[in-house]
Design a protein around this motif. Structure first.
Motif, short mmCIF file in Angstrom:
data_model
loop_
_atom_site.label_atom_id
_atom_site.label_comp_id
_atom_site.label_asym_id
_atom_site.label_seq_id
_atom_site.Cartn_x
_atom_site.Cartn_y
_atom_site.Cartn_z
N SER A 141 -69.32 -37.82 41.26
CA SER A 141 -68.25 -39.26 42.20
C SER A 141 -68.33 -39.91 40.28
O SER A 141 -69.03 -39.68 39.34
N GLU A 142 -67.65 -41.04 41.67
CA GLU A 142 -67.69 -42.55 39.94
C GLU A 142 -67.35 -43.21 40.35
O GLU A 142 -67.42 -43.95 42.12
N ASP A 143 -67.48 -44.50 40.39
CA ASP A 143 -67.05 -45.86 40.55
C ASP A 143 -66.14 -46.51 41.00
O ASP A 143 -64.96 -45.53 40.15
N GLU A 144 -65.71 -46.84 41.86
CA GLU A 144 -64.66 -47.87 42.13
C GLU A 144 -63.57 -48.38 40.74
O GLU A 144 -62.68 -48.07 40.26
N HIS A 145 -64.85 -49.35 39.56
CA HIS A 145 -64.10 -50.23 38.78
C HIS A 145 -63.89 -48.79 37.59
O HIS A 145 -62.64 -48.75 36.74
N TRP A 146 -64.23 -48.15 37.70
CA TRP A 146 -64.15 -46.20 36.50
C TRP A 146 -62.53 -45.53 37.38
O TRP A 146 -62.07 -45.71 36.48
N THR A 147 -62.92 -45.49 38.57
CA THR A 147 -60.92 -44.93 39.26
C THR A 147 -60.13 -45.81 38.69
O THR A 147 -59.50 -45.38 38.56
N LEU A 148 -60.58 -46.82 39.14
CA LEU A 148 -59.38 -48.16 38.91
C LEU A 148 -58.80 -47.78 37.51
O LEU A 148 -57.52 -48.18 37.49
N MET A 149 -60.03 -47.89 36.75
CA MET A 149 -59.18 -47.86 35.10
C MET A 149 -58.88 -46.66 35.00
O MET A 149 -57.37 -46.92 34.09
#
Length: 409
Positions: free
Chosen positions: A385-393
């Motif tokens: 899993s990963e955070d939404e902010h990391w995915t957007l980055m």
């Protein structure tokens, strides 16, 4: 040669000196003697009265000063061990309005009558300041029972950390953060008014404390204040482990009189104490990560011109911890603006795990402790899993992506 010759005085001079008399009658002489005796007695009486007043006023002044010093000794804040107790944590609220009234009367007495008009304004200000001290909250941590050993290699070293928290604002929504039960965080922004710690009891699953703490509170704010008590296991080589916590809403209790409470330890949860606007940018060619600290929003219980904030940011990638970096110190306000970018060089190309930890600290030159932790936030990715902010980055490579994150404690 000089010769000295003594001549005897004439007898007529001695006879005339013996015949000198005062040209007053006996009645006048006796009147003058009586007046002299009366004046002497009056002077002695005035002297005795002045000595008596001096002694009595000096004794009264010393008595009042000693009483005032004793009261100040008992009003100091801090942990005091009252002995070994068996029972549960207790809280009580003591009314000090009588003491405040007595102190105000003592402080309002003018020392110099000629300066009474000048001191009147100062006395009124002192009385107004003392009247604000309406009540004192006294918390005594007695005992913790039924703790379980975490490992066989080491014994427990429990202590209790107490946080006095005030609900500063409402309707604060932070996306992406949930509690242990999977529910969203309560939309309340808290701030820590006081923080205390008991002594450490080594090698006991049922530790006895008896530590007492106190602070001054206003009664009208009690319904916005929660008492949060965390039982922690001390470890000098790593972070202290939280074994459980207890939360006591003071507004729902009648603590005008001593009240003893016994509560079960619950799964520890974090409280929302602010928001941080964070920007992330990934540079794949140079294998670098840019972390931008833009704004920090917190609640202020009181305005202090000496309070300042700074951030400590650390990055951990694939079990490899990079050296942390610190931001500059900025004066604290409701929304503290940093606008700083910190650059981290990643060790590996393929990132299975990456965690960015941001810790916000407050510094006050006049405080006893050099720094105080306000709250923390973490963002990154795990294997699954990963955070939404990391995915957007990762979708916007070489472009900074900003997002608000909740600051927790």
């Amino acid at each position: 040669m000089v010769t000295l010759i003594d001549y005897p005085a004439p007898m007529e001079l001695f006879s005339k000196a013996g015949e000198l008399r005062m040209p007053f009658s006996d009645v006048v002489k006796y009147c003058i003697l009586g007046i002299s005796i009366i004046l002497l007695l009056l002077a002695l009486g005035i002297l005795a009265w002045q000595i008596y007043r001096f002694c009595t006023e000096k004794y009264t002044t010393y008595t009042q000063q000693d009483a005032g010093h004793n009261d100040l000794l008992y009003s100091d804040e801090g942990p005091t061990t009252t002995g070994n107790y068996t029972g549960a944590p207790s809280t009580k609220l003591e009314d000090v309005s009588t003491e405040a009234h007595r102190l105000s009367r003592y402080l309002s007495q003018p020392s110099f009558p000629s300066l009474a008009s000048t001191e009147a304004a100062g006395d009124k200000e002192e009385q107004a300041t003392i009247q604000k001290m309406q009540s004192r909250l006294v918390v005594t941590v007695l005992q913790v029972e039924g703790l379980l050993e975490q490992s066989e290699s080491r014994t427990l070293q429990p202590f209790v950390k107490i946080l006095l928290m005030w609900a500063g604002s409402e309707a604060v929504e932070v996306e992406g953060f949930k509690d242990e039960e999977g529910e969203g965080l309560s939309p309340v922004l808290w701030t820590v008014l006081q923080e205390w710690r008991t002594r450490i009891v080594k090698g006991s699953c049922n530790p006895l404390f008896g530590d007492q703490f106190s602070c001054v509170l206003q009664e009208e704010k009690l319904h916005h204040i929660n008492l949060r008590m965390e039982v922690r296991d001390f470890d000098k080589f790593s972070r202290n482990t939280v074994l459980g916590d207890v939360r006591v809403p003071l507004g729902q209790l009648n603590i005008s009189y001593p009240l003893e409470l016994q509560e079960d330890l619950k799964i520890p949860q974090k409280d929302l104490v602010g928001e941080v606007l964070l920007s992330l940018k990934f540079l794949p060619t140079s294998q670098r990560l840019e972390v931008g600290l833009l704004k920090v929003k917190t609640v202020l219980s009181e305005i202090s011109p000496n309070a300042a904030l700074y951030a400590r940011i650390s990055v951990q990638c694939n079990q490899f911890k990079l050296k942390y970096q610190k931001s500059s110190t900025v004066a604290r306000c409701l929304v503290t603006v940093f606008n700083e970018v910190l650059l981290f060089s990643l060790p590996e190309v393929h990132l299975e795990r990456c965690k960015i930890l941001v810790s916000i600290y407050e510094t006050r030159p006049t405080s006893k402790s050099a720094k105080q932790l306000i709250g923390q936030l973490s963002v990154g990715k795990e294997k699954s899993s990963e955070d939404e902010h990391w995915t957007l980055m990762m979708r916007s490579v070489r472009q900074p992506v900003a997002k608000w994150h909740g600051l927790l404690i």
